[in-house]
Design a protein around this motif. Structure first.
Motif, PDB file in Angstrom:
ATOM      1  N   UNK A 148      -3.936  15.631   9.429  1.00  0.00           N
ATOM      2  CA  UNK A 148      -3.182  14.395   9.244  1.00  0.00           C
ATOM      3  C   UNK A 148      -4.106  13.228   8.913  1.00  0.00           C
ATOM      4  N   UNK A 149      -3.667  12.360   8.010  1.00  0.00           N
ATOM      5  CA  UNK A 149      -4.526  11.234   7.614  1.00  0.00           C
ATOM      6  C   UNK A 149      -4.744  10.261   8.767  1.00  0.00           C
ATOM      7  N   UNK A 150      -3.871  10.308   9.784  1.00  0.00           N
ATOM      8  CA  UNK A 150      -4.094   9.471  10.956  1.00  0.00           C
ATOM      9  C   UNK A 150      -5.330   9.854  11.742  1.00  0.00           C
ATOM     10  N   UNK A 151      -5.899  11.012  11.460  1.00  0.00           N
ATOM     11  CA  UNK A 151      -7.118  11.435  12.131  1.00  0.00           C
ATOM     12  C   UNK A 151      -8.388  10.937  11.479  1.00  0.00           C
ATOM     13  N   UNK A 152      -8.262  10.237  10.350  1.00  0.00           N
ATOM     14  CA  UNK A 152      -9.443   9.697   9.674  1.00  0.00           C
ATOM     15  C   UNK A 152      -9.741   8.280  10.170  1.00  0.00           C
ATOM     16  N   UNK A 153     -11.020   7.978  10.249  1.00  0.00           N
ATOM     17  CA  UNK A 153     -11.429   6.695  10.825  1.00  0.00           C
ATOM     18  C   UNK A 153     -10.871   5.499  10.063  1.00  0.00           C
ATOM     19  N   UNK A 158       6.654   2.794  10.073  1.00  0.00           N
ATOM     20  CA  UNK A 158       6.718   3.748   8.965  1.00  0.00           C
ATOM     21  C   UNK A 158       5.331   4.284   8.645  1.00  0.00           C
ATOM     22  N   UNK A 159       4.333   3.399   8.636  1.00  0.00           N
ATOM     23  CA  UNK A 159       2.968   3.821   8.341  1.00  0.00           C
ATOM     24  C   UNK A 159       2.412   4.718   9.443  1.00  0.00           C
ATOM     25  N   UNK A 176      -7.134   0.783  10.007  1.00  0.00           N
ATOM     26  CA  UNK A 176      -5.999   0.033   9.463  1.00  0.00           C
ATOM     27  C   UNK A 176      -4.879  -0.086  10.497  1.00  0.00           C
ATOM     28  N   UNK A 177      -4.553   1.027  11.151  1.00  0.00           N
ATOM     29  CA  UNK A 177      -3.470   1.017  12.131  1.00  0.00           C
ATOM     30  C   UNK A 177      -3.806   0.105  13.307  1.00  0.00           C
ATOM     31  N   UNK A 205       1.442  -4.870   3.344  1.00  0.00           N
ATOM     32  CA  UNK A 205       0.551  -4.421   2.266  1.00  0.00           C
ATOM     33  C   UNK A 205      -0.385  -3.324   2.746  1.00  0.00           C
ATOM     34  N   UNK A 206      -0.865  -3.438   3.979  1.00  0.00           N
ATOM     35  CA  UNK A 206      -1.726  -2.384   4.515  1.00  0.00           C
ATOM     36  C   UNK A 206      -0.923  -1.101   4.749  1.00  0.00           C
ATOM     37  N   UNK A 207       0.297  -1.243   5.243  1.00  0.00           N
ATOM     38  CA  UNK A 207       1.149  -0.073   5.428  1.00  0.00           C
ATOM     39  C   UNK A 207       1.381   0.642   4.109  1.00  0.00           C
TER      40      UNK A 207
END
Length: 396
Positions: free
Chosen positions: A285-290, A271-272, A295-296, A343-345
């Protein structure tokens, strides 16, 4: 290895764990995953919000038809699947919801396992075939209101009365209790702790459901009340004497948790990851931030390490070499890491992380129960501490 033969990187299986699975293993996994996607995922958020598991008996029969109830047991209508296959089923069920995996675990790894491992031939023939199909649901009565981590202090008592036994006491936090047709109940006797097979229609037996839960809400949780329940002499489990009986059952059930916790973690991670790919902030997209990628990456490392650990323990169980301390190792690590992943997700999803439109908060709250049932963090730490040092700190 030539570069041309190197398989592409698979974000869903970054370590190639699927390569360790047989075609039969994959078929079991895919069957359970498909059932959960069809029968649980479209409804579970509503069940959780309302605090109910409607149609539990129908769900049990469907799980029985798949061979998921007592699936690692052999004979008496059970599937005789491998430990790895049972683990994969637990992972897929808990990826849907911990309550569904608990239904299956208590049925197969506790109630059915106790009868299969410690019961008489008559008890096995009478109960196991119907439990394997889901016609009869079982529960397991060990924990009491005042005795959880120290079951040796249980107050439930069984006394002889002629040829019969009479049981008196209470059990608490019992999954499946109010829908069960049979209960495996552990009690003190003048001869030590013994297990009893108790039909739930016996006079004096009741199972009021526990409400006001904020975890495992899509699950049936009950108290068992035994008010002078009279049982015939053959209700006792003949091969179980002392605490070794119930603890042996718990080891079997904890093994399923090692896998199941990774299902909840996988669902939250997925989901995250999807959210990070599509949610835009500051123009991308926030997935492009370090920081999000860090976290991922950390979540993926712990998730797939946990799956590898579960698979390793499953191979050992199939080989007959798995020790209880190793199950404690897996339960302690995988549930603790699964909660951290949830919790991180939640932080990646931001405010959306608390919504039941996503599975993350539901899994996180469920795992708070999984963390403590069938052995708290502290108990498993002490099991490992004793194994490592040779010194018993349980009563120190």
């Amino acid at each position: 290895m030539p570069a041309s033969s190197t398989p592409p990187f698979n974000p869903a299986d970054p370590l190639g764990v699927d390569d360790l699975l047989s075609p039969e293993d994959l078929a079991v996994r895919d069957t359970v995953r498909g059932w959960a996607a069809d029968r649980v995922l479209p409804h579970v958020a509503g069940w959780y919000e309302r605090g109910e598991l409607p149609g539990v008996r129908e769900l049990a029969r469907e799980l029985g038809a798949m061979g998921a109830l007592g699936m690692s047991l052999s004979g008496y209508g059970c599937a005789g699947a491998s430990a790895v296959q049972y683990g994969l089923a637990c992972l897929e069920l808990e990826a849907a919801d911990s309550g569904i995996r608990s239904l299956v675990s208590v049925q197969g790894s506790l109630a059915m396992y106790a009868i299969r491992r410690f019961g008489s031939e008559e008890q096995k023939r009478h109960w196991l075939p119907r439990m394997a199909t889901g016609e009869v649901i079982g529960c397991f009565g060990l924990t009491e209101p005042d005795h959880g981590s120290d079951p040796a202090g249980m107050r439930t008592y069984a006394k002889r009365d002629g040829a019969d036994w009479v049981l008196t006491g209470r059990k608490m936090w019992i999954t499946n209790g109010s829908v069960a047709g049979v209960a495996v109940v552990w009690a003190r006797t003048d001869e030590g702790i013994r297990g009893f097979v108790v039909p739930t229609d016996a006079p004096g037996f009741s199972a009021p459901e526990i409400s006001h839960k904020w975890s495992l809400r899509a699950s049936v949780t009950s108290e068992l009340v035994l008010d002078d329940v009279r049982l015939p002499a053959d209700a006792v489990l003949p091969e179980a004497a002392g605490l070794g009986g119930p603890l042996n059952c718990l080891t079997h059930a904890r093994y399923g948790i090692v896998w199941g916790a990774m299902g909840a973690a996988r669902s939250s991670f997925e989901a995250a990851l999807e959210y990070a790919r599509t949610r835009e902030q500051f123009g991308r997209p926030i997935g492009g931030f370090q920081l999000t990628q860090a976290k991922l990456a950390d979540m993926a490392v712990e998730l797939h390490k946990g799956v590898l650990l579960a698979h390793h323990l499953g191979v050992r169980m199939d080989a007959g070499t798995l020790r209880p301390e190793q199950v404690s190792f897996g339960k302690l690590n995988n549930v603790r890491e699964a909660i951290a992943i949830c919790r991180t997700a939640r932080t990646i999803l931001g405010a959306n992380g608390i919504s039941l439109e996503y599975p993350v908060m539901r899994h996180a709250t469920n795992l708070e129960s999984v963390l403590t049932y069938e052995g708290t963090v502290e108990m498993h730490q002490l099991v490992l501490g004793k194994a490592l040092t040779g010194l018993d700190a349980f009563r120190g």
